[in-house]
Motif scaffolding. Structure first.
Motif, PDB file in Angstrom:
ATOM      1  N   PHE A 172       0.821  -1.222   0.000  1.00  0.00           N
ATOM      2  CA  PHE A 172       0.000   0.000   0.000  1.00  0.00           C
ATOM      3  C   PHE A 172       0.852   1.267   0.000  1.00  0.00           C
ATOM      4  O   PHE A 172       0.347   2.351  -0.250  1.00  0.00           O
ATOM      5  CB  PHE A 172      -1.025   0.000   1.154  1.00  0.00           C
ATOM      6  CG  PHE A 172      -0.465   0.331   2.504  1.00  0.00           C
ATOM      7  CD1 PHE A 172       0.199  -0.626   3.241  1.00  0.00           C
ATOM      8  CD2 PHE A 172      -0.622   1.597   3.056  1.00  0.00           C
ATOM      9  CE1 PHE A 172       0.707  -0.336   4.499  1.00  0.00           C
ATOM     10  CE2 PHE A 172      -0.118   1.894   4.313  1.00  0.00           C
ATOM     11  CZ  PHE A 172       0.548   0.921   5.026  1.00  0.00           C
ATOM     12  N   LYS A 184       2.672   0.241  -4.321  1.00  0.00           N
ATOM     13  CA  LYS A 184       1.945  -0.059  -5.547  1.00  0.00           C
ATOM     14  C   LYS A 184       1.093   1.127  -5.963  1.00  0.00           C
ATOM     15  O   LYS A 184       0.378   1.712  -5.152  1.00  0.00           O
ATOM     16  CB  LYS A 184       1.038  -1.276  -5.335  1.00  0.00           C
ATOM     17  CG  LYS A 184       1.804  -2.560  -5.132  1.00  0.00           C
ATOM     18  CD  LYS A 184       2.503  -2.992  -6.401  1.00  0.00           C
ATOM     19  CE  LYS A 184       3.861  -3.566  -6.054  1.00  0.00           C
ATOM     20  NZ  LYS A 184       4.685  -3.809  -7.231  1.00  0.00           N
ATOM     21  N   HIS A 185       1.157   1.430  -7.222  1.00  0.00           N
ATOM     22  CA  HIS A 185       0.331   2.454  -7.827  1.00  0.00           C
ATOM     23  C   HIS A 185      -1.135   2.203  -7.455  1.00  0.00           C
ATOM     24  O   HIS A 185      -1.647   1.110  -7.641  1.00  0.00           O
ATOM     25  CB  HIS A 185       0.469   2.444  -9.337  1.00  0.00           C
ATOM     26  CG  HIS A 185       1.507   1.481  -9.820  1.00  0.00           C
ATOM     27  ND1 HIS A 185       2.850   1.671  -9.586  1.00  0.00           N
ATOM     28  CD2 HIS A 185       1.421   0.295 -10.467  1.00  0.00           C
ATOM     29  CE1 HIS A 185       3.532   0.654 -10.091  1.00  0.00           C
ATOM     30  NE2 HIS A 185       2.683  -0.201 -10.629  1.00  0.00           N
ATOM     31  N   ILE A 186      -1.773   3.219  -6.922  1.00  0.00           N
ATOM     32  CA  ILE A 186      -3.231   3.241  -6.868  1.00  0.00           C
ATOM     33  C   ILE A 186      -3.806   2.306  -5.812  1.00  0.00           C
ATOM     34  O   ILE A 186      -5.004   2.264  -5.592  1.00  0.00           O
ATOM     35  CB  ILE A 186      -3.856   2.850  -8.246  1.00  0.00           C
ATOM     36  CG1 ILE A 186      -3.121   3.547  -9.396  1.00  0.00           C
ATOM     37  CG2 ILE A 186      -5.326   3.187  -8.312  1.00  0.00           C
ATOM     38  CD1 ILE A 186      -3.437   4.997  -9.566  1.00  0.00           C
ATOM     39  N   TYR A 187      -2.948   1.541  -5.116  1.00  0.00           N
ATOM     40  CA  TYR A 187      -3.429   0.529  -4.174  1.00  0.00           C
ATOM     41  C   TYR A 187      -4.440   1.107  -3.183  1.00  0.00           C
ATOM     42  O   TYR A 187      -5.557   0.613  -3.037  1.00  0.00           O
ATOM     43  CB  TYR A 187      -2.229  -0.028  -3.417  1.00  0.00           C
ATOM     44  CG  TYR A 187      -2.483  -1.293  -2.658  1.00  0.00           C
ATOM     45  CD1 TYR A 187      -2.218  -2.532  -3.224  1.00  0.00           C
ATOM     46  CD2 TYR A 187      -2.966  -1.254  -1.362  1.00  0.00           C
ATOM     47  CE1 TYR A 187      -2.436  -3.693  -2.526  1.00  0.00           C
ATOM     48  CE2 TYR A 187      -3.184  -2.413  -0.658  1.00  0.00           C
ATOM     49  CZ  TYR A 187      -2.920  -3.630  -1.238  1.00  0.00           C
ATOM     50  OH  TYR A 187      -3.135  -4.777  -0.535  1.00  0.00           O
ATOM     51  N   PHE A 188      -4.021   2.161  -2.505  1.00  0.00           N
ATOM     52  CA  PHE A 188      -4.854   2.795  -1.490  1.00  0.00           C
ATOM     53  C   PHE A 188      -6.090   3.418  -2.132  1.00  0.00           C
ATOM     54  O   PHE A 188      -7.204   3.314  -1.613  1.00  0.00           O
ATOM     55  CB  PHE A 188      -4.018   3.877  -0.799  1.00  0.00           C
ATOM     56  CG  PHE A 188      -4.607   4.413   0.462  1.00  0.00           C
ATOM     57  CD1 PHE A 188      -4.346   3.809   1.676  1.00  0.00           C
ATOM     58  CD2 PHE A 188      -5.415   5.534   0.431  1.00  0.00           C
ATOM     59  CE1 PHE A 188      -4.882   4.316   2.850  1.00  0.00           C
ATOM     60  CE2 PHE A 188      -5.951   6.045   1.596  1.00  0.00           C
ATOM     61  CZ  PHE A 188      -5.688   5.440   2.807  1.00  0.00           C
ATOM     62  N   LEU A 189      -5.878   4.047  -3.283  1.00  0.00           N
ATOM     63  CA  LEU A 189      -6.957   4.718  -4.003  1.00  0.00           C
ATOM     64  C   LEU A 189      -8.023   3.719  -4.432  1.00  0.00           C
ATOM     65  O   LEU A 189      -9.227   3.992  -4.363  1.00  0.00           O
ATOM     66  CB  LEU A 189      -6.369   5.407  -5.240  1.00  0.00           C
ATOM     67  CG  LEU A 189      -6.897   6.779  -5.599  1.00  0.00           C
ATOM     68  CD1 LEU A 189      -6.687   7.741  -4.445  1.00  0.00           C
ATOM     69  CD2 LEU A 189      -6.194   7.308  -6.834  1.00  0.00           C
TER      70      LEU A 189
END
Lengths: 230, 230, 230
Positions: free
Chosen positions: B160, B163-168
């Protein structure tokens, strides 16, 4: 009025720790989102651990979004500034790392001082005033907790295990605040003195390299093989 | 009926996260027991953190052993399959690492989507429906918590943060679920949509390398020396 | 009388885990303060996690300072002994690393056995006697928790993920204690048997290198590239 001043101190601590998280994240090559999460974690982690230890459910950071918002904004602004100034820094490499390192150190010291005092305050308000050990211990953990999570998440040994005097600075600042409150000094003044004391001890220790003894690395060189014997 | 469906979704998430833990453990050269512990930690860690944050004592994973049992079985089966197929893989080296990496990514994405939605559901049932900030935040932490513990325990920077965008992805999935419930959509349908949305955003971001900006590594090269200035 | 004996067992466990933390800290080149913090963390971390899981606020370690004091004293004494004997060790390099490694292993095994049993006892006293799963699970986490925090804080993969039989030893010791109490055996005798069983299994596993299967490293060699495919 008093509440506004206390809240301002909290926000300064939040900004300082968020900045320390942003700087760690940039150093570790995280992207904008990763940096923001690390900044928010650094800024809210100490309070989160404090609330878990004292049994306050749900933790304050979930109830009042202001701390998360301020921390997220701080990291985004730090990112933008770093992004814009990076080309400038190509030309002054040594300058960058020293500025960067000093800034991380400074931000962390401000956050440590403020959050240790806030932790002591919360423990006292939670009815643990009589138990000085608990109150001071919770205060110190509140102070070091955010930085601990920040560093562990990116695989670094936390400041409070590595930096000279880090823990001691928080202990002295917390104790001074506790004693000032005990002798009925105004809360805002006591908070300011306690935070400043932690901050100054940290910075002086950094500047003059106050060190505690350790076992010299020569004696430990062969410890590389310890794992083989476990 | 509804309960059975919700329970099935939970079990799918548990299996997916347990698999992600097993794969991480194999990658890190842990033995069968270490892999099992890592799988169980990944599968139950998010719920554990959620219960600690919401003050549910003792956490659900201790009360109902089914999650631990399913997670442990999953990792043991994953280990056996990996053990049997290893000789086959000697001959197709690139194939193994790409299969392995894709599988870890896939399992983690499924777990993330399901646990984020379950976290939101638990927070709503705990009486925090009105506080959307708390509900969504707890949901996301439930989603990312298991993977966070899994990665920190083996010394990796958690997904999190990296990685790209994981949280989003978790935020968008949680929010869609929250809104669907708010507008009285059937819970199972809402859970499915919320989980799928997180899952799809994660996979698309992975496939098409959606990236958020970061400070380029050249500007950070000299940061290696930051530590010396702290 | 009984209470004094139980308390003595607790103190032995505290000293053993504090020593394991001190040794880890010396190995990691921490200074005196860092070593002390790591020793206290190792000695009190398991109980802290147990209290958080069971919802005991504030955790015992804050209420009764004796555990922190004993742990801190232990680490300071360990540091002084290591400091004084370092010159001697220069001349016997292999001797040092094997002594050091064996001692860390030994101290950790003693702490594991005692804290697992104490964790089971606390869960039973907390009214969870009927739920054997919860009671044993909490016991094991109490046993492994201190060492887990100790190792994660300095960036090592914790013993309980890496060491053969570690978790299993704690499970067998906890279970034997649980059964002995169930059949009305005297508590001090039951604690001693449970702790000794964990301790002996751990040491025998260490000495005779009892290993569980793992996927051989050759099959994992190409996993270095896994990250590129995530």
């Amino acid at each position: 009025m008093i509440e506004t001043l206390i809240f301002s101190i909290e926000i300064i601590g939040t900004i300082a720790f968020a900045l320390s998280g942003a700087l760690r994240g940039i150093e570790k090559q995280l992207d904008l989102l990763g940096i923001t999460i690390l900044g928010v974690t650094a800024a809210t982690g100490g309070g989160l651990i404090r609330d878990i230890l004292l049994g306050s459910h749900p933790p304050l950071l979930f109830v009042n979004p202001i701390y998360v918002i301020v921390a997220a904004l701080t990291t985004v602004i730090a990112f933008i500034v770093a992004y814009i100034t990076q080309y400038y820094h190509y030309q002054f490499k040594n300058h960058l790392s020293s500025t960067f390192g000093s800034l991380l150190n400074l931000a962390d010291a401000i956050g440590l001082g403020i959050f240790a005092v806030i932790g002591v305050q919360t423990a006292m308000q939670g009815g643990f005033f009589e138990n000085a050990f608990l109150t001071l211990f919770v205060g110190i953990i509140t102070g070091v907790g955010g930085g601990m999570l920040r560093d562990v998440l990116v695989g670094e040994i936390p400041f409070f295990l590595k930096k000279h005097i880090y823990f001691l600075a928080a202990l002295l600042g917390s104790t001074s605040y506790y004693l000032l409150i005990k002798y009925d000094i105004n809360n805002v003044i006591a908070m300011t003195i306690g935070s400043l004391l932690t901050f100054l001890i940290r910075l002086l220790a950094s500047k003059y390299r106050w060190n505690l003894p350790k076992i010299p690395s020569k004696a430990c060189a062969d410890l590389d093989h310890v794992e083989n014997h476990l």
